[in-house]
Scaffold this active site. Structure first.
Site, PDB file in Angstrom:
ATOM      1  N   ARG A 152     -25.438   3.335  62.323  1.00 44.02           N
ATOM      2  CA  ARG A 152     -24.373   2.962  63.258  1.00 44.02           C
ATOM      3  C   ARG A 152     -24.942   2.640  64.628  1.00 44.02           C
ATOM      4  O   ARG A 152     -24.413   1.797  65.359  1.00 44.02           O
ATOM      5  CB  ARG A 152     -23.343   4.091  63.350  1.00 44.02           C
ATOM      6  CG  ARG A 152     -22.156   3.799  64.254  1.00 44.02           C
ATOM      7  CD  ARG A 152     -21.136   4.914  64.186  1.00 44.02           C
ATOM      8  NE  ARG A 152     -21.701   6.211  64.501  1.00 44.02           N
ATOM      9  CZ  ARG A 152     -21.888   6.676  65.742  1.00 44.02           C
ATOM     10  NH1 ARG A 152     -21.570   5.926  66.792  1.00 44.02           N
ATOM     11  NH2 ARG A 152     -22.386   7.882  65.941  1.00 44.02           N
ATOM     12  N   HIS A 201     -28.260  20.730  58.966  1.00 44.94           N
ATOM     13  CA  HIS A 201     -27.761  20.184  60.229  1.00 44.94           C
ATOM     14  C   HIS A 201     -27.280  21.331  61.125  1.00 44.94           C
ATOM     15  O   HIS A 201     -26.710  22.317  60.633  1.00 44.94           O
ATOM     16  CB  HIS A 201     -26.593  19.229  59.982  1.00 44.94           C
ATOM     17  CG  HIS A 201     -27.008  17.801  59.858  1.00 44.94           C
ATOM     18  ND1 HIS A 201     -26.772  17.030  58.731  1.00 44.94           N
ATOM     19  CD2 HIS A 201     -27.644  16.975  60.733  1.00 44.94           C
ATOM     20  CE1 HIS A 201     -27.241  15.815  58.917  1.00 44.94           C
ATOM     21  NE2 HIS A 201     -27.778  15.749  60.118  1.00 44.94           N
TER      22      HIS A 201
END
Length: 213
Positions: free
Chosen positions: A89, A165
């Site tokens: 992105r 994460h």
């Protein structure tokens, strides 16, 4: 030998909690007597895997835990699956922005983590650290590294690896943004819990931690 990796800052951030937490977790685990190395990966498609592969070849670890930032998440996320897809992105730190490209041309569609993620989730909960099983590591450099790691470990039987994460640090969050965060010490301890679990759990436990959507 345990190998931990974190990332350099990317985007608009000047620090990356993943690298700070990895360094603190290394110190904690070394104090317990474990052999641990930590390396900082560039937030760059391709180059990040070169650095990781060199470290694996040099250190021959038995456990590899790669760590990245997931801004917006409020807990330690144990990633279940890496997909063979780069779809950026935003550009990486060298301006690369692959779209709909394979991480490893011709590779399997996906790899699953070989860490005992359910047992690690349980141990995080016991330690009072918020955790979750995540069904997606995204399609940016984190997933790129996760997939490349599992592809490399496919030819190294007995070596366990996966991706975690972590949230923002409290000091990274502005009152206006109101994004979730986690203190560095708690994040680092969460990573240490994951490592200890990987070393002490030959077979993962059964624990409901899936997603409805």
């Amino acid at each position: 030998m345990i190998l931990l990796t974190g990332f350099e800052p990317f985007g608009r951030d000047t620090v990356n909690p993943s690298w700070l937490a990895v360094q603190l977790a290394r110190e904690s685990l070394q104090a317990e007597g474990f052999a641990v190395e930590a390396i900082e990966l560039p937030c760059v498609f391709g180059e990040s895997l070169e650095v990781l592969h060199q470290a694996i070849s040099r250190l021959t670890p038995e456990v590899v835990v790669c760590v990245g930032l997931a801004g917006g998440r409020d807990r330690v996320s144990l990633e279940r699956v890496a997909i063979n897809c780069d779809d950026a992105r935003i550009p990486d730190n060298t301006g690369q922005r692959p779209i709909d490209e394979e991480v490893i041309p011709g590779g399997p569609a996906a790899y699953f983590s070989s860490l005992p993620i359910k047992a690690a989730l349980r141990n995080l909960q016991i330690a009072g650290i918020k955790g979750e099983i995540s069904q997606t590591a995204g399609t940016y450099v984190c997933n790129h590294v996760f997939y490349g790691l599992m592809n490399a470990l496919a030819s190294r039987p007995g070596v366990r690896g996966g991706f975690v994460h972590v949230p923002y640090l409290p000091e990274q969050v502005t009152p206006e943004g109101a994004a979730p965060s986690m203190p560095l010490e708690l994040t680092a301890e969460g990573l240490a819990v994951v490592v200890r679990t990987a070393l002490n759990t030959p077979v993962d436990t059964k624990l409901p931690a899936g997603a409805i959507h």
